[in-house]
Design an enzyme around this catalytic site. Sequence first.
Site, PDB file in Angstrom:
ATOM      1  N   HIS A   1      -7.030  -1.080   2.240  1.00  0.00           N
ATOM      2  CA  HIS A   1      -6.685   0.224   1.697  1.00  0.00           C
ATOM      3  C   HIS A   1      -6.133   0.132   0.277  1.00  0.00           C
ATOM      4  CE1 HIS A   1      -7.481   1.954   5.590  1.00  0.00           C
ATOM      5  NE2 HIS A   1      -6.712   1.046   6.142  1.00  0.00           N
TER       6      HIS A   1
ATOM      7  N   ASP B   1      -0.124  -6.335   4.980  1.00  0.00           N
ATOM      8  CA  ASP B   1      -0.540  -5.161   5.737  1.00  0.00           C
ATOM      9  C   ASP B   1      -1.576  -4.350   4.958  1.00  0.00           C
ATOM     10  OD1 ASP B   1      -0.011  -3.401   8.092  1.00  0.00           O
ATOM     11  OD2 ASP B   1       0.638  -1.985   6.548  1.00  0.00           O
TER      12      ASP B   1
ATOM     13  N   ASN C   1       0.805  -1.223   0.000  1.00  0.00           N
ATOM     14  CA  ASN C   1       0.000   0.000   0.000  1.00  0.00           C
ATOM     15  C   ASN C   1       0.837   1.272   0.000  1.00  0.00           C
ATOM     16  OD1 ASN C   1      -2.588   1.524   0.541  1.00  0.00           O
ATOM     17  ND2 ASN C   1      -1.464   2.045   2.407  1.00  0.00           N
TER      18      ASN C   1
ATOM     19  N   ASP D   1       1.543   6.853  -0.652  1.00  0.00           N
ATOM     20  CA  ASP D   1       0.528   5.853  -1.000  1.00  0.00           C
ATOM     21  C   ASP D   1       0.672   5.431  -2.460  1.00  0.00           C
ATOM     22  OD1 ASP D   1      -1.870   4.648   0.445  1.00  0.00           O
ATOM     23  OD2 ASP D   1      -2.747   5.168  -1.492  1.00  0.00           O
TER      24      ASP D   1
ATOM     25  N   GLU E   1      -4.480  -8.197   6.413  1.00  0.00           N
ATOM     26  CA  GLU E   1      -5.018  -7.401   7.517  1.00  0.00           C
ATOM     27  C   GLU E   1      -6.198  -6.588   6.996  1.00  0.00           C
ATOM     28  OE1 GLU E   1      -3.634  -3.786  10.505  1.00  0.00           O
ATOM     29  OE2 GLU E   1      -3.041  -3.823   8.392  1.00  0.00           O
TER      30      GLU E   1
END
Length: 923
Positions: free
Chosen positions: A312, A308, A177, A277, A342
């Site tokens: 997102h 992770d 991410n 990002d 996650e």
Amino acid sequence: MHRSALSTFAATVALGVGTALFWPAAPAHADDAGDVARHALRSGDVDDSFYFVMGDRFANGDTGNDDGGIADDPDTDYPDSGFDPTAKGFYNGGDLQGLTEQLDYIEGLGTDAIWLTPIFENKAVQAEDGPSAGYHGYWITDFTQVDPHLGTNADLTDLAQAAHARGIKVFFDIITNHTADVIGYDEGARTAYVSKDREPYRTASGRVFDDRDYAGTDSFPPLDPDTSFPYHPVLDPGEQDLKVPAWLNDPRNYHNRGNTTFTGEDSQYGDFFGLDDLFTEKPEVRDGMLDIYRTWVKDFGIDGFRIDTMKHVDDAFWQAFGPGLLDYARSHGKPDFFMFGEVALDGQDAAAKSFTSHYTTHDDMKAVLDFPFQWAARDFASKGGSAESLGRFFRDDDWYTDGDSNAQELPTFLGNHDMGRFGYFVGKDNDGASGDELLQRDLLGHELMYFSRGNPVVYYGDEQGFTGTGGDQLARQTMFASQVPDYQDDDQLGSTETPATDSFDTDHPLYQALAGLDGLVEDNRALRRGAQQVRYAADGPGILAFSRIDRREQREYVVAVNNADSEQTADVPTWVPSGLFEKVYGDGPDQLTSGGDRRLSLTVPGLSTVVYASEKAIPTSSRAPAIDLRRPAPTAVAQSRTRVGAKVAGDSFYEVTFQAKVAGGRWRDIGTDDSAPYRVFHDTADLATGTHVSYRAAVLDNAGHARLSGVRHSRVAAPTVDLTTSGRDGEVSWLDPVTVTATVDPERPSQAVRFERSVAGGPWEGLGTDHSSPVYTVTDDVSDLEIGTEVRYRAVLVEPGTPRVADRVTVTTARPWPLRTSVTVAGSLQSELGCSGDWQPDCAATHLVFDDSDGTWRRVFTLPAGTYDWKVAVNDSWTENYGVGGAAGGANLSLTVPEGGASYEFAWDQVTHVPSVSEVPAP
């Protein structure tokens, strides 16, 4: 004749919006049942118990790498190396060599797999974050090297080889991410998020486009840093080539929209407190990440990854990344390579599971960390919640069942490095309880985790009774003797020791208990791999009982967990009539016998668990039971998931396989369920509205007999639109722009939403159309309306082939009201304004006051000469804070006060989140 009747029925029914059209079941064909019926999935991924380790905090095997080879600058007031063993936000000295040297300790717990926080090279210190160091591993600059504070790539090879020699797998966290915070903007550092509806992406030539139209493809429009983004990305001269691989240094490979607030669209596009990002919708980024992690599998023999921040990142990325990496690993000698993501959230209900399971049923990932389990386990074992609620949680496991995965593969956990330790929750939830009770509740949670479905995860230190005093840094104690004051006086359950001393005590009662639990489930296959059938649940605190059955052994294990303070008794249904059950675990008689009605009477001490196993196998079925497919229908919590259930006439151990046939294609498995109620939640998000889908199911009994259901026919229902506005309880502030937001389920790139409003019962007028998925938004200026005016808003879905779908909301204009409990000016000026120190988010002396005349928080302060840094903290905490430009977690503001001092009005706009300060003229 039969086809004609169906055609006639279909012709008389119009496609309903929000419901699935269906036909009655067609006759079954018994000779097909054996070809359809399957065993429930049990891959090699359901045999692991994990030990989750933060590399910097476990064991220091080489003090020579403590500073990572980075010299400290005497002109900075923090260690540039990032190493400070007295500070919880810096490297404390743990490394891979130390972890390797402690494998005896880890193996003694029964550990099957070590899971490490990220081991890649990090930006040693980010001054903007406190300052703080990258000891945790989530600020990566080089994805090809082990962080020098942790050791070398050779040290990782040594760890993997030593672990594999003991039969222990090695996993570590990976990140797709974001990277470390390296990119800044011409407009400022850590700026506020700019949404796609306000500033869409543009090609290098200036043409507007939506990135979602290209996600998952091998093409993407050319971009230019000067024209394509809402902010203009820049790199410091010394950091232009900092990241490895080199493609990570191209600012066009990042979203460049400012800081996320972790809600709505910006949850997938915004920077995490400035962390760069990645533009994962681009094929260059997707393929680059695949190449990075394939190398770690090939060169180091890594057995799997924890991923992770999965929620997102866009769906299309996972649909390529997951299968692509699994195929590569399997082709390189890792047939059981395993990944889990996650997907953090609160809650344990069907809505929570529909969200987390989306990544396995729709995005083709194998598993996710079971956050709903953590919520349910804490509620039951620590808070003393309802056993029925926990039973309902397990019955909802069917949300995860599809053709290649199910809830059996989910890693389950009780606490972690972000939220806090389970020992902390137990103490917080039971203030004033004795040490013995806290230890019992902690063990109860672990018993539930080990004996129920899933792969149990022990967070390092929990086996030593570590508690901590909160989440994040407060839950990251060292196993070696800590020099951090905040850690040195922490309580440890079951011990008088604290983290001020080494904590590798193999005689600790929790270490012994957890090692015993792991050994027990290893020796009793059903407790590791068996089907799980909820049997009994008290209405309130008390006993939850469930059976575990391995389909090969066919012995029934009954697990009864009691969260009441006192002894409880329950008559638990089983599938074994008049059978002997032998005690496997807990306090109670060595043997019990079920009645002729197959019920087993169990007495369980308070805050305890017992396990009994039937001496004989479940009676063999003589024939497959009748099976009837229930009407398929969209679920109440997710329009994109069709509930397909089956009613089975018998009462024994059965496995039910469900199949779907889309638009006249082939029958395909959509999951096998081995516990009642038998059902799957078919993901139809990628099917067009009105698509014909047929369903059937086959039951397999415990003797291998099979029977097929009839066929049900349905059509994919139209999406739903959910419209919300800013404000509260049906009111909006007449001074602030109203944010009108629509979400669509299922959301597809081809969609757009048209927004309209009606004032005081007047005609509908257009507010605009938003084409930028995944969240659709428009703002409306109501400042010219009188207070008390009624305004209706309407959102209309625009999608080819979909009938009109709309939602509406009615609000009333009102005076502004405070949206937060408190707002604090926090910074280096606080000690000058009556606070006991600086940077205190909860100091009342620097609270601002809400002004309902204009909806702004403000207050005048008089300051002596000097230069001060400050920002706004919300609700007496750093959890929500705003800096320059209103960016969440943004850069500090600076104020220089001239000689003689001056008065200033500090203000914060609660809608834009922008803090400001202006000098007040002397009277």
